[in-house]
Motif scaffolding. Structure first.
Motif, PDB file in Angstrom:
ATOM      1  N   LEU A   1       0.832  -1.208   0.000  1.00 47.35           N
ATOM      2  CA  LEU A   1       0.000   0.000   0.000  1.00 47.35           C
ATOM      3  C   LEU A   1       0.865   1.257   0.000  1.00 47.35           C
ATOM      4  O   LEU A   1       1.910   1.313   0.647  1.00 47.35           O
ATOM      5  N   ASP A   2       0.404   2.240  -0.743  1.00 41.40           N
ATOM      6  CA  ASP A   2       0.930   3.587  -0.609  1.00 41.40           C
ATOM      7  C   ASP A   2       0.470   4.105   0.759  1.00 41.40           C
ATOM      8  O   ASP A   2      -0.372   3.478   1.416  1.00 41.40           O
ATOM      9  N   ILE A   3       0.999   5.232   1.192  1.00 48.48           N
ATOM     10  CA  ILE A   3       0.612   5.783   2.495  1.00 48.48           C
ATOM     11  C   ILE A   3      -0.281   7.014   2.351  1.00 48.48           C
ATOM     12  O   ILE A   3      -1.420   7.029   2.816  1.00 48.48           O
TER      13      ILE A   3
ATOM     14  N   GLU B   1      -2.808   9.672   1.214  1.00 49.28           N
ATOM     15  CA  GLU B   1      -4.083   9.663   0.481  1.00 49.28           C
ATOM     16  C   GLU B   1      -4.486   8.236   0.091  1.00 49.28           C
ATOM     17  O   GLU B   1      -5.328   8.041  -0.774  1.00 49.28           O
ATOM     18  N   THR B   2      -3.881   7.253   0.736  1.00 48.56           N
ATOM     19  CA  THR B   2      -4.295   5.854   0.628  1.00 48.56           C
ATOM     20  C   THR B   2      -4.620   5.325   2.022  1.00 48.56           C
ATOM     21  O   THR B   2      -5.674   4.730   2.232  1.00 48.56           O
ATOM     22  N   ILE B   3      -3.728   5.569   2.978  1.00 52.12           N
ATOM     23  CA  ILE B   3      -3.969   5.206   4.379  1.00 52.12           C
ATOM     24  C   ILE B   3      -4.122   6.461   5.225  1.00 52.12           C
ATOM     25  O   ILE B   3      -5.045   6.564   6.035  1.00 52.12           O
ATOM     26  N   LEU B   4      -3.222   7.424   5.032  1.00 51.57           N
ATOM     27  CA  LEU B   4      -3.248   8.652   5.828  1.00 51.57           C
ATOM     28  C   LEU B   4      -3.821   9.824   5.039  1.00 51.57           C
ATOM     29  O   LEU B   4      -3.562   9.974   3.842  1.00 51.57           O
ATOM     30  N   ASP B   5      -4.577  10.644   5.726  1.00 50.99           N
ATOM     31  CA  ASP B   5      -5.254  11.798   5.139  1.00 50.99           C
ATOM     32  C   ASP B   5      -4.439  13.071   5.382  1.00 50.99           C
ATOM     33  O   ASP B   5      -4.373  13.582   6.497  1.00 50.99           O
TER      34      ASP B   5
ATOM     35  N   TYR C   1       4.341  -1.055   3.410  1.00 51.47           N
ATOM     36  CA  TYR C   1       3.977   0.329   3.120  1.00 51.47           C
ATOM     37  C   TYR C   1       5.083   0.942   2.257  1.00 51.47           C
ATOM     38  O   TYR C   1       6.196   1.179   2.735  1.00 51.47           O
ATOM     39  N   ILE C   2       4.787   1.178   0.989  1.00 52.87           N
ATOM     40  CA  ILE C   2       5.783   1.727   0.064  1.00 52.87           C
ATOM     41  C   ILE C   2       5.337   3.120  -0.350  1.00 52.87           C
ATOM     42  O   ILE C   2       4.349   3.295  -1.056  1.00 52.87           O
ATOM     43  N   SER C   3       6.092   4.108   0.100  1.00 53.29           N
ATOM     44  CA  SER C   3       5.739   5.508  -0.138  1.00 53.29           C
ATOM     45  C   SER C   3       6.930   6.260  -0.719  1.00 53.29           C
ATOM     46  O   SER C   3       8.085   5.887  -0.476  1.00 53.29           O
ATOM     47  N   ASN C   4       6.641   7.327  -1.467  1.00 54.88           N
ATOM     48  CA  ASN C   4       7.713   8.181  -1.965  1.00 54.88           C
ATOM     49  C   ASN C   4       8.038   9.317  -1.000  1.00 54.88           C
ATOM     50  O   ASN C   4       8.649  10.317  -1.384  1.00 54.88           O
TER      51      ASN C   4
ATOM     52  N   THR D   1       7.065   8.938   9.935  1.00 61.25           N
ATOM     53  CA  THR D   1       6.054   8.159   9.210  1.00 61.25           C
ATOM     54  C   THR D   1       5.605   6.957  10.028  1.00 61.25           C
ATOM     55  O   THR D   1       4.407   6.689  10.156  1.00 61.25           O
ATOM     56  N   ILE D   2       6.562   6.221  10.587  1.00 62.77           N
ATOM     57  CA  ILE D   2       6.225   5.065  11.421  1.00 62.77           C
ATOM     58  C   ILE D   2       5.429   5.507  12.646  1.00 62.77           C
ATOM     59  O   ILE D   2       4.444   4.862  13.030  1.00 62.77           O
ATOM     60  N   LYS D   3       5.814   6.621  13.237  1.00 68.06           N
ATOM     61  CA  LYS D   3       5.100   7.148  14.403  1.00 68.06           C
ATOM     62  C   LYS D   3       3.634   7.421  14.057  1.00 68.06           C
ATOM     63  O   LYS D   3       2.728   7.063  14.819  1.00 68.06           O
ATOM     64  N   ASN D   4       3.402   8.056  12.901  1.00 71.74           N
ATOM     65  CA  ASN D   4       2.029   8.381  12.502  1.00 71.74           C
ATOM     66  C   ASN D   4       1.231   7.111  12.222  1.00 71.74           C
ATOM     67  O   ASN D   4       0.079   6.965  12.657  1.00 71.74           O
TER      68      ASN D   4
END
Length: 263
Positions: free
Chosen positions: A77-79, A81-85, A135-138, A147-150
Motif C-alpha cells: 500500500l501507498d501511504i 491519500e491511501t492510508i493517511l489523510d 507500506y511503500i511511499s515516496n 512516518t512510522i510514528k504516525n
C-alpha cells in the motif's frame, strides 16, 4: 521623480500584481478538490468501496489452495491519500497560499494525519489472515521515524522498520522497492491513489497514462485498488511534462490548454 521612473514603477507593480494574482489563483483552484476530498460523502464511500473490494479479493485469494513452496502473500500500500489523510496540509495551502514556508516535511514531522475510511479495518483484517503488509511511499527515507510514528498512532499493523519502505536519495519511483518485497513474498494486491503506485506508469504523458489504464482495465478491482485524489499527483505533473518548477503563469496556461470543451 522622472517620467521614466514612474513608468518603470508602474510596469513593475503591474507585473507584481499579475504574478500575485496567478499565485493566489493557482492555490485557490484547489479549493473545490480539497473540499470534495474532505467533505463529500462520495469520497468517503469510494474509500470504503476500495477497501471492501480488497477484503473480498483477499478472501478469494486466501481460499484458494496455495502450493507448499508458494511465497507468503503480501499486500503493498501507498501511504499518503491511501492510508493517511493529508488534506489538512492541502487546505493550509489554499488558505495561506502556496508560498507560505510550511512544507510537507514539517507536516510529516507532526505525525498528525488521520486514517482514511476503511484503511485500518482492512489492514487489521489482512493481518488476521496471515498476510504480510508493506507500506511503500515516496516519502523520503529521512522521514521514516515520523512516518512510522504516525502509522502506529492510527493503529496500522506491521508499521515498523522492515515494512515501511521509503525513497532513498537518487531513487526514482517505487519499482525497486516492490521488487525487494517480491524476492520473499507474492504481492497479491496493490493499493494507491496514484498510477505510479502500480507498475509501468512512471513518467508517462497524459495520453499514455490513459492508454495504459485501458490496457490494464481488467486489473483494476482485481489486483490494483485505486483511490481518488483530485488534490495532487502525477496526473497533474504529467500536464506540466513533469517539470513542476515552471512558473505559476505557465502552469495556469497548461491547465487551460488541457481542458476539453464543446465547439
Amino acid at each position: 521623480m522622472t517620467l521614466i521612473t514612474v513608468a518603470f514603477l508602474s510596469t513593475f507593480l503591474a507585473s507584481f500584481h499579475v504574478n500575485a494574482e496567478a499565485v493566489a489563483s493557482l492555490s485557490e483552484q484547489n479549493t473545490m478538490s480539497v473540499l470534495w476530498f474532505q467533505k463529500a460523502g462520495e469520497a468517503k464511500g469510494l474509500f470504503y468501496q476500495g477497501y471492501n473490494i480488497g477484503r473480498m479479493r483477499l478472501d478469494e485469494i486466501m481460499s484458494k489452495s496455495r502450493g507448499r513452496n508458494a511465497l507468503k502473500p503480501a499486500v503493498v500500500l501507498d501511504i499518503d491519500e491511501t492510508i493517511l489523510d493529508n488534506s489538512p496540509h492541502q487546505a493550509w495551502y489554499v488558505i495561506a497560499g502556496r508560498k507560505i514556508p510550511f512544507n510537507w516535511n514539517e507536516w510529516f514531522k507532526r505525525a498528525e494525519a488521520k486514517p482514511l475510511p476503511g484503511a485500518i479495518e482492512f489492514l487489521t483484517y489482512a493481518k488476521s489472515l496471515g498476510v504480510e503488509i508493506y507500506y511503500i511511499s515516496n516519502r523520503y527515507h529521512s522521514q521514516k521515524d515520523a512516518t512510522i510514528k504516525n502509522l502506529q498512532h492510527v493503529g496500522a499493523p506491521q508499521a515498523d522498520e522492515e515494512h515501511v519502505l521509503l525513497m532513498h536519495p537518487g531513487e526514482k519511483g517505487k519499482e525497486t522497492r516492490r521488487r525487494q518485497v517480491e524476492r520473499t513474498h507474492e504481492i497479491v494486491l496493490l493499493f494507491g491513489d496514484n498510477l505510479g503506485d502500480f507498475n509501468g506508469f512512471d513518467g508517462l504523458s497524459v495520453s499514455k497514462r490513459n492508454q495504459m489504464v485501458d490496457k490494464y482495465r481488467e486489473e483494476f478491482g482485481k489486483k490494483l485498488i485505486l483511490f481518488p485524489n483530485p488534490m495532487y499527483g502525477d496526473w497533474e505533473s504529467a500536464i506540466y511534462n513533469y517539470n513542476n518548477k515552471i512558473t505559476d503563469d505557465e502552469k495556469m496556461k497548461l491547465r487551460r490548454k488541457f481542458l476539453e470543451t464543446y465547439r
